[in-house]
Design a protein around this motif. Structure first.
Motif, PDB file in Angstrom:
ATOM      1  N   ALA A 143       0.807  -1.133  -0.150  1.00 46.12           N
ATOM      2  CA  ALA A 143      -0.039   0.052   0.035  1.00 46.12           C
ATOM      3  C   ALA A 143       0.709   1.240   0.173  1.00 46.12           C
ATOM      4  N   GLY A 144       2.094   1.043   0.484  1.00 43.85           N
ATOM      5  CA  GLY A 144       2.951   2.273   0.488  1.00 43.85           C
ATOM      6  C   GLY A 144       3.709   2.502  -0.762  1.00 43.85           C
ATOM      7  N   LEU A 145       3.541   1.717  -1.636  1.00 45.26           N
ATOM      8  CA  LEU A 145       4.145   1.883  -3.009  1.00 45.26           C
ATOM      9  C   LEU A 145       3.465   2.178  -4.285  1.00 45.26           C
ATOM     10  N   ALA A 146       2.472   2.752  -3.922  1.00 47.32           N
ATOM     11  CA  ALA A 146       1.494   3.397  -5.006  1.00 47.32           C
ATOM     12  C   ALA A 146       2.508   4.263  -5.919  1.00 47.32           C
ATOM     13  N   ARG A 147       1.875   4.555  -7.123  1.00 44.06           N
ATOM     14  CA  ARG A 147       2.727   5.257  -8.046  1.00 44.06           C
ATOM     15  C   ARG A 147       2.303   6.765  -7.869  1.00 44.06           C
ATOM     16  N   GLU A 148       2.383   7.023  -6.694  1.00 43.28           N
ATOM     17  CA  GLU A 148       1.833   8.562  -6.575  1.00 43.28           C
ATOM     18  C   GLU A 148       3.385   9.464  -6.461  1.00 43.28           C
ATOM     19  N   THR A 149       3.174  10.573  -7.254  1.00 45.91           N
ATOM     20  CA  THR A 149       4.734  11.488  -6.993  1.00 45.91           C
ATOM     21  C   THR A 149       4.509  12.603  -5.984  1.00 45.91           C
ATOM     22  N   CYS A 150       5.274  12.644  -5.250  1.00 45.28           N
ATOM     23  CA  CYS A 150       5.272  13.564  -4.260  1.00 45.28           C
ATOM     24  C   CYS A 150       6.222  14.656  -4.500  1.00 45.28           C
ATOM     25  N   GLY A 151       7.395  14.392  -5.057  1.00 50.71           N
ATOM     26  CA  GLY A 151       8.330  15.531  -5.462  1.00 50.71           C
ATOM     27  C   GLY A 151       8.796  16.192  -4.232  1.00 50.71           C
ATOM     28  N   GLY A 152       9.874  17.171  -4.462  1.00 44.19           N
ATOM     29  CA  GLY A 152      10.399  17.817  -3.430  1.00 44.19           C
ATOM     30  C   GLY A 152      11.492  17.100  -2.507  1.00 44.19           C
ATOM     31  N   GLY A 153      11.858  15.913  -2.834  1.00 40.75           N
ATOM     32  CA  GLY A 153      12.822  15.180  -1.754  1.00 40.75           C
ATOM     33  C   GLY A 153      11.900  14.293  -0.856  1.00 40.75           C
ATOM     34  N   LEU A 154      11.189  13.472  -1.399  1.00 43.10           N
ATOM     35  CA  LEU A 154      10.610  12.284  -0.376  1.00 43.10           C
ATOM     36  C   LEU A 154      10.819  11.028  -1.221  1.00 43.10           C
ATOM     37  N   ILE A 155      11.687  10.079  -0.207  1.00 40.95           N
ATOM     38  CA  ILE A 155      12.024   8.726  -0.893  1.00 40.95           C
ATOM     39  C   ILE A 155      11.638   7.733   0.191  1.00 40.95           C
ATOM     40  N   ALA A 212       8.067  -8.015 -10.903  1.00 40.63           N
ATOM     41  CA  ALA A 212       6.597  -8.010 -10.875  1.00 40.63           C
ATOM     42  C   ALA A 212       6.040  -6.750 -10.724  1.00 40.63           C
ATOM     43  N   PHE A 213       6.845  -5.828  -9.855  1.00 40.71           N
ATOM     44  CA  PHE A 213       6.331  -4.381  -9.781  1.00 40.71           C
ATOM     45  C   PHE A 213       6.190  -3.486 -11.063  1.00 40.71           C
TER      46      PHE A 213
END
Lengths: 428, 364
Positions: A338-350, A363-364
């Motif tokens: 659930a934490g790997l959804a392809r949402e992009t945050c940007g600004g320095g979030l890894i 598989a991903f």
């Protein structure tokens, strides 16, 4: 001047762009030059020669002009663009082009007239798209966003300064902007013989329905998602100099476009055992923060607020651990899908995620994935991975630090092919 | 859970020195943190996954206790009571297309919120209700099922006045004749005026200035709230605002207040020094926007608002997107005890470079 339509096309070409002079603002190379519609009329018969000397000279001059501009010289992405346009680098491109033309039964000619729709905020991408098409001998219209940053302004300033000494610029190229106006794009789409839309998804959805002239081709680039893979054991075994080099490369991949370029990594997959990976993540974050400190980089308040909200929201809904202790970035250890959804945050979030083997990443991988940056894997492992993940949609596998390097093969498509046509020649 | 603010309702709202107030408030915020941790799963997740769990939290200082970014209420449903106990859902004002916050309020939270607002307002207005002029149009409060923040603000203030007169017509034009008639019937009485800052400016001050007519409101108090953005864009300072109100209508006392729908009961009225003041139920903290380290007095940063009121949802400690600065506590020049602060503006919306879309989405 309204320019009579040239003979070769005059009979069958409609001119839906006739009213555009008041709508389209020409920014470069000659903002005060003849009308835009006259340019479109005139270039219907534009003829250029791929990799002609005058074109290579022009790019070399642009490279020098960029590097002479104080603002551009201070912008790493602009410096990279300037290096890319240097004579030596263009010579390598020409060799690549000539290799493709070595078959005597194929003559490569310019595709003709190219309309480039640049992304609003990757300031430098439009330069690569245009420069490659220009080298291929085409006439070009490049549409940039009305909200130009200072970097783009400075690039146009450099271009305007070159117009007089390099008439080939004014003869076949216009850098323009106009309000969100589907009619203008529709009209210019009737002029071009190739249209390239540099994304993202919403732009592609809005513009792709605008019809092209029947002989034209098109390339679109939708929104992409990119990630990174590190082998934990080699990373932990690397000497400090190697670790610092990696941190520097990763910093560029991450922050050049505030982590919002298609190639900017969002998830960092670590291959190894639980303990190894935990130690590697800790070492990596310390090393990345040291690089942030070394460069004196301070994220904008907007970025800090935005990425923090993203991290908190992730924590509310997925099994993660958020580390707020590094001022340069936020690291999030993800323990469920659930934490790997392809949402992009940007600004320095890894987001960090652990895998047992690189193959588990196959598989991903999926459609819309672009770049995997990597460290610590053998070339055999990477080739095997690329074949499997590539078939599922991944476009590119490159070392850490090269995520944003421009390549004539982009998202799996060869732009030298896109910007030329192949004429088959069969002697009797 | 009974709201920890309930026990403070018999006390004067600005009567505790900062030291007294802190000692008391710290325990109440700890109690709320523990309660919401048990009652609200997403809040518990955040405490566990961002702050390391309750065991890792140092409850001796409010600065060290968990908080939520205020934007979380836009994307998540955060509540600490069963659905059946929710009596209303407040939403933030937002322009079309923007996501709005949804705040779940139960009877307890609503009652104590109302009581706190009365205590604070009475400090400025006295116990008697005043004839009230609302510098807005009546349409804003017509639909009682869906309160906008604007409507809720007006209804909240309306309890301190009687015979409310809405001074604007539906087209936002000033009903000057109606207002004069109303003031005529109220001659000799102190008047309460209320409105949102931007509208007071545009539809009252500027309308009067354009008409060259003047009002005599020399025995009145104007309370106003809402963002300063519109006026800042017009280069109107807070002093200009007060000065021009005095010039067009003779209004002697103008009191700004700061608050947000996400933190019911967190009301911060202006003191005599024109700084905002935290009452005994609330606290304000300023942090470094990037490192989150608490900032000393006088140094600007991101504003965190703390209130011991909300029990129906975890809004007791919120990191806002406003920038502000603390000017000290228990300041000379005002009888109001506690921290004084100022709001400096809002953090600009993140404008990240990137492969974002060339064109905004629009209907084809």
């Amino acid at each position: 001047m309204s320019g009579p339509a040239p003979a070769a096309h005059s009979g069958d070409v409609p001119r839906p762009w006739a009213g555009l002079d008041g709508v389209v603002r020409v920014l470069a190379p000659e903002p005060s030059g003849p009308g835009f519609t006259a340019f479109l009329d005139r270039t219907l018969t534009h003829q250029g020669e791929p990799f002609a000397a005058e074109r290579i000279d022009t790019l070399q001059a642009m490279s020098a002009a960029f590097l002479a501009d104080p603002l551009l010289r201070a912008d790493a992405a602009s410096v990279a663009a300037a290096y890319w346009m240097r004579r030596a680098q263009v010579a390598r491109l020409r060799e690549e082009f000539q290799r493709r033309s070595s078959d005597a039964s194929v003559v490569r000619v310019p595709v003709g007239r190219v309309l480039h729709i640049a992304p609003s905020n990757v300031d430098t991408l439009f330069i690569y798209s245009w420069a490659l098409s220009f080298l291929c001998g085409n006439a070009n219209v490049v549409r940039v966003s009305q909200e130009m940053g200072p970097v783009v302004e400075a690039m146009f300033g450099a271009l305007r300064g070159l117009a007089e000494a390099h008439p080939v610029l004014g003869a076949g190229n216009r850098f323009v902007t106009y309000a969100h106006d589907a009619d203008a794009t529709a009209a210019i789409s009737q002029w071009c013989s190739h249209r390239v839309i540099w994304g993202g998804n919403e732009t592609v959805a809005a513009l792709r329905p605008l019809s092209l002239n029947p002989h034209a081709s098109e390339r679109v680039f939708g929104s992409k998602f990119s990630y990174s893979a590190f082998a934990a054991a080699p990373y932990l075994a690397a000497d400090p100099a190697e670790g610092a080099r990696l941190a520097s490369g990763f910093f560029n991949d991450l922050f050049w476009f505030d982590q919002m370029a298609c190639s900017s990594p969002h998830v960092l997959f670590w291959v190894g055992g639980e303990r190894e990976v935990a130690a590697a993540i800790e070492a990596f974050e310390a090393s990345l923060q040291a690089e942030v400190d070394r460069r004196g980089f301070v994220p904008s308040v907007s970025s800090a607020v935005h990425r923090r909200a993203f991290a908190f929201e992730l924590a509310a809904g997925a099994d993660v651990q958020v580390a707020l202790e590094h001022p340069g970035f936020i690291g999030v250890r993800v323990r469920d899908a659930a934490g790997l959804a392809r949402e992009t945050c940007g600004g320095g979030l890894i987001r960090h995620s652990r895998l047992d083997r690189l193959d588990d990443l196959v598989a991903f991988a999926g459609e819309g994935d672009q770049t995997l940056t990597h460290y610590g894997f053998t070339s055999e492992a990477l080739s095997a991975f690329a074949a499997l993940a590539g078939a599922r949609g991944l476009d590119r596998v490159v070392p850490v630090g090269e995520a944003l390097a421009f390549d004539v093969v982009w998202d799996g498509y060869d732009l030298l092919d896109d910007f030329t046509r192949q004429v088959r020649v069969k002697p009797a | 859970m009974k709201s920890p603010a309930r026990e403070l309702l018999d006390l004067p709202p600005y009567g505790r020195t900062q030291v007294e107030k802190r000692a008391d408030l710290t325990q109440r915020i700890e109690a709320l943190t523990r309660f919401h941790y048990e009652a609200c799963a997403p809040y518990r997740n955040v405490v566990d996954r961002v702050f390391g769990g309750l065991g890792r939290v140092d409850f001796r200082r409010i600065e060290d206790m968990p908080f939520l970014p205020v934007s979380l209420f836009k994307d998540l449903e955060l509540k600490s009571v069963p659905d059946a106990e929710v009596i209303k859902v407040l939403t933030s004002s937002g322009t079309t297309g923007q996501q709005v916050s949804r705040i779940h309020v139960d009877a307890e939270t609503a009652q104590v919120q109302s009581a706190v607002l009365i205590k604070v307002a009475q400090h400025f207005l006295g116990k008697e209700r005043l004839p009230m002029v609302i510098l807005d149009h009546a349409g804003v409060v017509k639909d009682r099922r869906s309160y906008s923040a604007r409507g809720a603000g007006i209804l909240g203030m309306a309890q301190f006045g009687y015979r409310p007169f809405y001074a604007l017509r539906d087209d936002m034009s000033l009903d000057l004749a109606g207002l004069r008639d109303y003031l005529g019937t109220m001659k000799g009485r102190r008047i309460l005026l209320f409105g949102f800052t931007g509208m007071v400016w545009q539809h009252f001050v500027q309308a009067l200035e354009a008409s060259s007519l003047r009002l005599d409101l020399s025995d009145s108090i104007l309370i106003h709230s809402g963002g300063w953005k519109k006026l800042e864009a017009l280069a109107v300072s807070q002093e200009d605002f007060r000065e021009r109100l005095r010039a067009v209508a003779g209004i002697p006392r103008v009191v700004n207040f700061y608050g947000m729908v996400e933190q019911v009961g967190g009301v911060y009225f202006e003191n005599e020094l024109h700084f905002l003041q935290a009452p005994i139920y609330s606290e304000v903290i300023v942090r470094d926007p990037v490192t989150l380290a608490p900032r000393p007095d006088g140094q600007p940063g991101l504003v965190q608002v703390v209130s011991c009121l909300p029990t129906s949802y975890p809004g007791h400690s919120l990191l806002t997107e406003d920038l502000g600065v603390i000017h000290g506590a228990d300041l000379p020049g005002t009888a109001m005890k506690g921290r004084s602060f100022e709001i400096l503006g809002r953090v600009p919306k993140a404008e990240l470079r990137g492969c974002s879309d060339t064109f905004q989405t629009r209907a084809a």
